[in-house]
Design an enzyme around this catalytic site. Structure first.
Site, PDB file in Angstrom:
ATOM      1  N   ARG A   1       0.837  -1.198   0.000  1.00 26.57           N
ATOM      2  CA  ARG A   1       0.000   0.000   0.000  1.00 26.57           C
ATOM      3  C   ARG A   1       0.874   1.250   0.000  1.00 26.57           C
ATOM      4  O   ARG A   1       1.796   1.374   0.822  1.00 26.57           O
ATOM      5  CB  ARG A   1      -0.914   0.049   1.244  1.00 26.57           C
ATOM      6  CG  ARG A   1      -1.913  -1.079   1.341  1.00 26.57           C
ATOM      7  CD  ARG A   1      -2.866  -1.156   0.178  1.00 26.57           C
ATOM      8  NE  ARG A   1      -3.673   0.032   0.008  1.00 26.57           N
ATOM      9  CZ  ARG A   1      -4.486   0.208  -1.033  1.00 26.57           C
ATOM     10  NH1 ARG A   1      -4.572  -0.711  -1.997  1.00 26.57           N
ATOM     11  NH2 ARG A   1      -5.201   1.298  -1.126  1.00 26.57           N
TER      12      ARG A   1
ATOM     13  N   HIS B   1      13.084  -2.820  -2.856  1.00 24.46           N
ATOM     14  CA  HIS B   1      12.396  -2.752  -4.147  1.00 24.46           C
ATOM     15  C   HIS B   1      13.137  -3.628  -5.154  1.00 24.46           C
ATOM     16  O   HIS B   1      14.368  -3.580  -5.231  1.00 24.46           O
ATOM     17  CB  HIS B   1      12.350  -1.304  -4.637  1.00 24.46           C
ATOM     18  CG  HIS B   1      11.620  -1.149  -5.932  1.00 24.46           C
ATOM     19  ND1 HIS B   1      10.244  -1.214  -6.014  1.00 24.46           N
ATOM     20  CD2 HIS B   1      12.066  -0.960  -7.185  1.00 24.46           C
ATOM     21  CE1 HIS B   1       9.886  -1.071  -7.287  1.00 24.46           C
ATOM     22  NE2 HIS B   1      10.969  -0.914  -8.013  1.00 24.46           N
TER      23      HIS B   1
HETATM   24  N1  NHR Z   1       5.020   4.767   0.235  1.00 22.74           N
HETATM   25  C1  NHR Z   1       5.760   5.868   0.051  1.00 22.74           C
HETATM   26  N2  NHR Z   1       5.229   7.038   0.428  1.00 22.74           N
HETATM   27  N3  NHR Z   1       6.998   5.849  -0.501  1.00 22.74           N
HETATM   28  C2  NHR Z   1       7.527   4.676  -0.897  1.00 22.74           C
HETATM   29  O1  NHR Z   1       8.730   4.676  -1.436  1.00 22.74           O
HETATM   30  C3  NHR Z   1       6.796   3.466  -0.744  1.00 22.74           C
HETATM   31  C4  NHR Z   1       5.511   3.562  -0.158  1.00 22.74           C
HETATM   32  C5  NHR Z   1       4.722   2.414   0.005  1.00 22.74           C
HETATM   33  C6  NHR Z   1       5.182   1.186  -0.441  1.00 22.74           C
HETATM   34  C7  NHR Z   1       6.846  -0.206  -1.646  1.00 22.74           C
HETATM   35  C8  NHR Z   1       6.745  -0.066  -3.172  1.00 22.74           C
HETATM   36  C9  NHR Z   1       7.683  -0.982  -3.941  1.00 22.74           C
HETATM   37  O2  NHR Z   1       8.743  -1.361  -3.433  1.00 22.74           O
HETATM   38  C10 NHR Z   1       6.438   1.091  -1.046  1.00 22.74           C
HETATM   39  C11 NHR Z   1       7.253   2.218  -1.186  1.00 22.74           C
HETATM   40  C12 NHR Z   1       3.020  -0.578  -3.661  1.00 22.74           C
HETATM   41  C13 NHR Z   1       2.759   0.203  -4.788  1.00 22.74           C
HETATM   42  C14 NHR Z   1       1.350   0.325  -5.332  1.00 22.74           C
HETATM   43  O3  NHR Z   1       1.148   0.793  -6.440  1.00 22.74           O
HETATM   44  C15 NHR Z   1       3.822   0.866  -5.370  1.00 22.74           C
HETATM   45  C16 NHR Z   1       5.099   0.770  -4.848  1.00 22.74           C
HETATM   46  C17 NHR Z   1       5.354   0.000  -3.710  1.00 22.74           C
HETATM   47  C18 NHR Z   1       4.305  -0.681  -3.123  1.00 22.74           C
HETATM   48  N4  NHR Z   1       0.313  -0.027  -4.536  1.00 22.74           N
HETATM   49  C19 NHR Z   1      -1.124   0.035  -4.883  1.00 22.74           C
HETATM   50  C20 NHR Z   1      -1.825   1.149  -4.068  1.00 22.74           C
HETATM   51  O4  NHR Z   1      -2.828   1.660  -4.582  1.00 22.74           O
HETATM   52  C21 NHR Z   1      -1.836  -1.253  -4.569  1.00 22.74           C
HETATM   53  C22 NHR Z   1      -1.264  -2.442  -5.278  1.00 22.74           C
HETATM   54  C23 NHR Z   1      -1.711  -3.784  -4.664  1.00 22.74           C
HETATM   55  O5  NHR Z   1      -2.449  -3.773  -3.652  1.00 22.74           O
HETATM   56  O6  NHR Z   1      -1.267  -4.814  -5.192  1.00 22.74           O
HETATM   57  O7  NHR Z   1      -1.414   1.435  -2.917  1.00 22.74           O
HETATM   58  O8  NHR Z   1       7.434  -1.278  -5.123  1.00 22.74           O
HETATM   59  C1  GAR Z   2       9.873  -8.797  -2.729  1.00 20.03           C
HETATM   60  O1  GAR Z   2      10.408  -9.315  -3.931  1.00 20.03           O
HETATM   61  C2  GAR Z   2       9.950  -7.297  -2.735  1.00 20.03           C
HETATM   62  O2  GAR Z   2      11.074  -6.807  -3.398  1.00 20.03           O
HETATM   63  C3  GAR Z   2       8.719  -6.965  -3.474  1.00 20.03           C
HETATM   64  O3  GAR Z   2       7.750  -7.891  -3.044  1.00 20.03           O
HETATM   65  C4  GAR Z   2       8.391  -9.090  -2.666  1.00 20.03           C
HETATM   66  C5  GAR Z   2       7.936  -9.497  -1.289  1.00 20.03           C
HETATM   67  O4  GAR Z   2       8.372 -10.790  -1.008  1.00 20.03           O
HETATM   68  N1  GAR Z   2       8.267  -5.662  -3.167  1.00 20.03           N
HETATM   69  C6  GAR Z   2       7.524  -4.997  -4.007  1.00 20.03           C
HETATM   70  O5  GAR Z   2       7.296  -5.352  -5.137  1.00 20.03           O
HETATM   71  C7  GAR Z   2       6.955  -3.737  -3.420  1.00 20.03           C
HETATM   72  N2  GAR Z   2       6.103  -3.152  -4.387  1.00 20.03           N
HETATM   73  P1  GAR Z   2       8.226 -11.387   0.444  1.00 20.03           P
HETATM   74  O6  GAR Z   2       6.800 -11.096   0.916  1.00 20.03           O
HETATM   75  O7  GAR Z   2       8.455 -12.850   0.263  1.00 20.03           O
HETATM   76  O8  GAR Z   2       9.255 -10.725   1.313  1.00 20.03           O
END
Ligand code: NHR
Ligand code: GAR
Length: 215
Positions: free
Chosen positions: A92, A110
Site C-alpha cells: 500500500r 524494491h
Molecule cells: N510509500 C511511500 N510514500 N513511498 C515509498 O517509497 C513506498 C511507499 C509504500 C510502499 C513499496 C513499493 C515498492 O517497493 C512502497 C514504497 C506498492 C505500490 C502500489 O502501487 C507501489 C510501490 C510499492 C508498493 N500499490 C497500490 C496502491 O494503490 C496497490 C497495489 C496492490 O495492492 O497490489 O497502494 O514497489
Molecule cells: C519482494 O520481492 C519485494 O522486493 C517486493 O515484493 C516481494 C515481497 O516478497 N516488493 C515490491 O514489489 C513492493 N512493491 P516477500 O513477501 O516474500 O518478502
C-alpha cells in the site's frame, strides 16, 4: 541498545523470514516487536506467529481513505515504540504524513536497480528493455514512491534464457542477503540517513547506494 523493529507486510514474508533468521543468528542488534499486515491471509503472519512475534492486521478495505488507514497504523505501530520500520513486500502506498512520522527510520526493499523501474512488474520490464543486469535496492522511504535515498544494492545477471519468474527467484536470493545486512547496519548505527544524506561509517553513499558485496 537493541533496536525495536516493526515489519509491515502484505504477502509471503520471505524477507521478514530472512531478517528473523539473521536476528536468531545474532547478526542484528535488533528485535522484531510486531508484524503488521494489511491482508489477513498474508503467509508472513504465520511466520511471525511461529516465532512468537505479535501480529496486527489492519485491512485497508475497512477504511474510507488512505489517511484514516495510515492514522490507524500509526496508532497501532507506536504502541511498540519502534526505532525502525521495515517494509517487506508491503503493497500500500503510504501518505506523506505516515512517511514524515517515521522520517529517516523506514526502509523499503524494491526489486530493481533503482532509480530504474520504480513501481510494479520490474522483472519483465528489465527483460523487455534488454538489460544485462537487474537486482534489488534497499532504500530509505520518502514521500516520493520508490524515490527515497538508496542505501544498499545487489545485482544479478540477466541471461538469455531468463523469464520474469526465473529472474524474480534470482533477485529474491539477493534480497534475502541485502535486507538483513541493511537492517544490521542501521541497528548498529553505522547506516544513517540525515541532513548529510545516506552515510555508512560517516562515508557518503554513492547515488546508486553501496554495493552489498563491497561493504
Ligand atoms: N510509500 C511511500 N510514500 N513511498 C515509498 O517509497 C513506498 C511507499 C509504500 C510502499 C513499496 C513499493 C515498492 O517497493 C512502497 C514504497 C506498492 C505500490 C502500489 O502501487 C507501489 C510501490 C510499492 C508498493 N500499490 C497500490 C496502491 O494503490 C496497490 C497495489 C496492490 O495492492 O497490489 O497502494 O514497489
Ligand atoms: C519482494 O520481492 C519485494 O522486493 C517486493 O515484493 C516481494 C515481497 O516478497 N516488493 C515490491 O514489489 C513492493 N512493491 P516477500 O513477501 O516474500 O518478502
Amino acid at each position: 541498545m537493541t533496536k525495536r523493529i516493526v515489519v509491515l507486510i502484505s504477502g509471503s514474508g520471505s524477507n521478514l523470514q530472512a531478517i528473523m533468521d539473521a536476528i536468531d543468528a545474532g547478526q542484528i542488534d535488533g528485535r522484531i516487536e510486531a508484524v503488521l499486515s494489511n491482508k489477513a491471509e498474508a503467509y508472513g503472519l504465520e511466520r511471525a506467529r511461529n516465532s512468537d512475534i505479535p501480529t496486527l492486521v489492519l485491512k485497508h478495505t475497512d477504511f474510507d481513505s488512505r489517511e484514516s488507514f495510515d492514522q490507524a497504523m500509526i496508532k497501532q505501530i507506536d504502541t511498540y515504540q519502534p526505532d525502525l520500520i521495515v517494509l517487506a513486500g508491503f503493497m500500500r502506498i503510504l501518505t506523506a504524513e505516515f512517511v514524515r512520522h517515521y522520517n529517516g527510520r523506514m526502509f523499503n526493499i524494491h526489486p530493481s536497480l533503482l532509480p530504474k523501474y520504480k513501481g510494479l512488474h520490474t522483472h519483465q520490464r528489465a527483460i523487455d528493455a534488454g538489460d544485462k543486469e537487474h537486482g534489488c535496492t534497499v532504500h530509505f522511504v520518502s514521500e516520493e514512491l520508490d524515490g527515497g535515498p538508496l542505501a544498499i544494492q545487489g545485482k544479478v545477471s540477466i541471461d538469455l534464457e531468463d523469464t520474469s519468474e526465473s529472474l524474480q527467484q534470482k533477485v529474491h536470493k539477493v534480497e534475502h542477503i541485502i535486507y538483513p545486512q541493511a537492517v544490521s547496519l542501521f541497528c548498529s548505527g553505522r547506516l544513517i540517513w540525515s541532513d548529510a544524506g545516506v552515510t555508512l561509517d560517516g562515508k557518503a553513499a554513492p547515488t546508486q547506494g553501496f554495493q552489498h558485496d563491497q561493504i
